[in-house]
Design a protein around this motif. Structure first.
Motif, mmCIF file in Angstrom:
data_model
loop_
_atom_site.group_PDB
_atom_site.id
_atom_site.type_symbol
_atom_site.label_atom_id
_atom_site.label_comp_id
_atom_site.label_asym_id
_atom_site.label_seq_id
_atom_site.Cartn_x
_atom_site.Cartn_y
_atom_site.Cartn_z
ATOM 1 N N VAL A 1 1.197 -1.131 0.230
ATOM 2 C CA VAL A 1 -0.171 -0.055 -0.245
ATOM 3 C C VAL A 1 1.223 1.010 0.331
ATOM 4 N N ARG A 2 0.888 1.921 -0.909
ATOM 5 C CA ARG A 2 1.511 2.910 -1.447
ATOM 6 C C ARG A 2 1.278 4.801 -0.663
ATOM 7 N N ALA A 3 -0.325 4.629 -0.939
ATOM 8 C CA ALA A 3 -0.817 6.220 -0.494
ATOM 9 C C ALA A 3 -2.009 6.234 -0.289
ATOM 10 N N LEU A 4 -2.779 6.241 0.949
ATOM 11 C CA LEU A 4 -4.176 6.303 0.777
ATOM 12 C C LEU A 4 -4.541 8.127 1.116
ATOM 13 N N GLU A 5 -5.839 8.140 0.791
ATOM 14 C CA GLU A 5 -6.871 9.532 0.944
ATOM 15 C C GLU A 5 -7.295 9.795 2.076
ATOM 16 N N PRO A 6 -6.842 10.289 3.206
ATOM 17 C CA PRO A 6 -7.296 10.405 4.772
ATOM 18 C C PRO A 6 -8.296 10.699 4.673
ATOM 19 N N LEU A 7 -9.392 10.202 5.252
ATOM 20 C CA LEU A 7 -10.614 9.783 5.556
ATOM 21 C C LEU A 7 -11.074 10.288 6.741
ATOM 22 N N ALA A 8 -10.923 9.799 8.214
ATOM 23 C CA ALA A 8 -10.698 9.622 9.421
ATOM 24 C C ALA A 8 -9.499 9.273 10.779
ATOM 25 N N GLY A 9 -10.042 10.465 11.355
ATOM 26 C CA GLY A 9 -8.902 10.645 12.341
ATOM 27 C C GLY A 9 -7.785 11.861 11.703
ATOM 28 N N LEU A 10 -7.695 12.706 11.176
ATOM 29 C CA LEU A 10 -6.705 12.979 10.298
ATOM 30 C C LEU A 10 -6.227 14.243 11.461
ATOM 31 N N ALA A 11 -6.742 14.753 13.036
ATOM 32 C CA ALA A 11 -6.197 15.133 14.043
ATOM 33 C C ALA A 11 -4.903 14.483 13.775
ATOM 34 N N ALA A 12 -5.117 13.102 14.543
ATOM 35 C CA ALA A 12 -4.815 11.721 15.203
ATOM 36 C C ALA A 12 -3.320 11.914 13.554
ATOM 37 N N MET A 13 -4.104 11.325 12.776
ATOM 38 C CA MET A 13 -2.602 11.571 11.706
ATOM 39 C C MET A 13 -1.955 12.231 11.733
ATOM 40 N N ALA A 14 -1.966 13.965 11.888
ATOM 41 C CA ALA A 14 -1.076 14.813 12.250
ATOM 42 C C ALA A 14 -0.252 14.436 13.042
ATOM 43 N N ARG A 15 -1.089 14.415 14.754
ATOM 44 C CA ARG A 15 -0.066 14.511 15.165
ATOM 45 C C ARG A 15 0.758 13.148 15.232
ATOM 46 N N ASN A 16 0.869 12.293 15.007
ATOM 47 C CA ASN A 16 1.512 11.008 14.387
ATOM 48 C C ASN A 16 2.631 11.295 13.925
ATOM 49 N N ARG A 17 2.182 12.030 12.362
ATOM 50 C CA ARG A 17 3.531 12.296 11.953
ATOM 51 C C ARG A 17 4.074 13.923 12.465
ATOM 52 N N GLY A 18 4.270 13.983 13.650
ATOM 53 C CA GLY A 18 4.527 15.698 13.663
ATOM 54 C C GLY A 18 4.903 16.808 13.008
ATOM 55 N N LEU A 19 3.284 16.441 12.341
ATOM 56 C CA LEU A 19 2.909 18.396 11.629
ATOM 57 C C LEU A 19 2.106 18.713 12.902
ATOM 58 N N GLU A 20 1.732 19.928 11.498
ATOM 59 C CA GLU A 20 0.629 20.971 12.122
ATOM 60 C C GLU A 20 -0.855 20.316 12.130
ATOM 61 N N ALA A 21 -2.014 20.329 12.600
ATOM 62 C CA ALA A 21 -3.243 20.012 11.978
ATOM 63 C C ALA A 21 -3.780 19.981 11.118
ATOM 64 N N ASP A 22 -2.917 21.470 10.084
ATOM 65 C CA ASP A 22 -3.652 22.206 8.714
ATOM 66 C C ASP A 22 -2.419 21.389 7.789
ATOM 67 N N ALA A 23 -2.542 19.833 8.133
ATOM 68 C CA ALA A 23 -1.136 19.430 7.254
ATOM 69 C C ALA A 23 -2.100 19.212 6.276
ATOM 70 N N THR A 24 -1.672 19.349 4.634
ATOM 71 C CA THR A 24 -2.269 18.507 3.869
ATOM 72 C C THR A 24 -2.459 17.012 3.648
ATOM 73 N N PRO A 25 -3.117 16.588 3.257
ATOM 74 C CA PRO A 25 -3.683 15.060 2.730
ATOM 75 C C PRO A 25 -2.427 14.420 2.255
ATOM 76 N N ARG A 26 -1.417 15.083 0.983
ATOM 77 C CA ARG A 26 -1.269 15.039 0.467
ATOM 78 C C ARG A 26 0.458 14.304 2.083
ATOM 79 N N GLU A 27 0.985 15.878 2.639
ATOM 80 C CA GLU A 27 1.993 15.432 3.984
ATOM 81 C C GLU A 27 1.097 14.186 4.652
ATOM 82 N N LEU A 28 0.070 13.893 4.362
ATOM 83 C CA LEU A 28 -0.225 12.945 5.605
ATOM 84 C C LEU A 28 0.311 11.401 5.555
#
Length: 222
Positions: free
Chosen positions: A113-140
């Motif tokens: 699995v090489r890439a996803l379009e985020p659907l649920a839990g985007l805030a948690a994804m950003a935290r897990n990635r060490g990014l700001e809450a407004d990170a783009t889907p591509r960054e996530l």
């Protein structure tokens, strides 16, 4: 963490037979399916928009880029077991990539699995990635290691999980979404069999990894 029961609006689990086909058949069919992690920090999920097929050692010729091409080892045992299980491995000693086992038991193969379009839990994804809450889907979730980090997937916790078990913390689900155009190109980020056309992506999707103009051919499906 054991998953909760699902309602009909959240899709269904594919049958195991869905994954018992060769990886090059499973990979394009996976596009549009949802990868869901019922994690300690809540549900995080994304729609699969890019995947690569890696062929088993029974393939002629064997796929030199596949982890299974020399046969079973302690590391790749999942690939030789039942289809529809997570094969998670570490790269560079700190990141992870997540694959799905294919073929019938004993005949290894998998889909990365090489890439996803985020659907649920985007805030948690950003935290897990060490990014700001407004990170783009591509960054996530664009790229195999990014998406594992965003979903909180590790080899220790998720390798070998059954993706078609309602009680599993990690599942593939079908919510009825259908992809109409698939881009087919050679796989990327590898050093062997670099010209085999085994990478499949949703045409034009912003979350697809790699070059923005990768070439390849487009196929209409569905």
């Amino acid at each position: 963490m054991r998953a909760k029961a699902h309602g009909p609006g959240e899709g269904r689990l594919p049958a195991r037979a869905f994954f018992e086909a060769p990886p090059e058949v499973v990979a394009p069919r996976l596009l549009g399916k949802v990868l869901a992690h019922f994690s300690p920090f809540g549900l995080v999920s994304g729609r699969i928009v890019e995947a690569e097929a890696y062929l088993g050692p029974h393939h002629e010729p064997p796929d030199p880029a596949a982890h299974a091409h020399r046969g079973p080892t302690p590391r790749n045992t999942v690939l030789f077991g039942p289809a529809g299980h997570a094969y998670v491995y570490a790269i560079y000693g700190r990141y992870f990539c997540m694959n799905i086992s294919c073929e019938v038991e004993g005949r290894a193969g998998c889909v990365l699995v090489r890439a996803l379009e985020p659907l649920a839990g985007l805030a948690a994804m950003a935290r897990n990635r060490g990014l700001e809450a407004d990170a783009t889907p591509r960054e996530l979730t664009s790229g195999p290691s990014r998406l594992c980090q965003a979903l909180g997937l590790t080899r220790a916790a998720h390798n070998g999980l059954d993706l078609v078990d309602e009680g599993s913390a990690l599942q593939v689900r079908d919510d009825g979404y259908r992809v109409k155009e698939v881009l087919i190109t050679p796989r990327i980020g590898i050093h062997d069999a670099v010209d085999w056309p085994l990478r499949f992506a949703v045409l034009g999707h912003a979350c697809v990894s790699g070059a923005k103009s990768p070439g390849g051919r487009c196929v209409l499906i569905g």
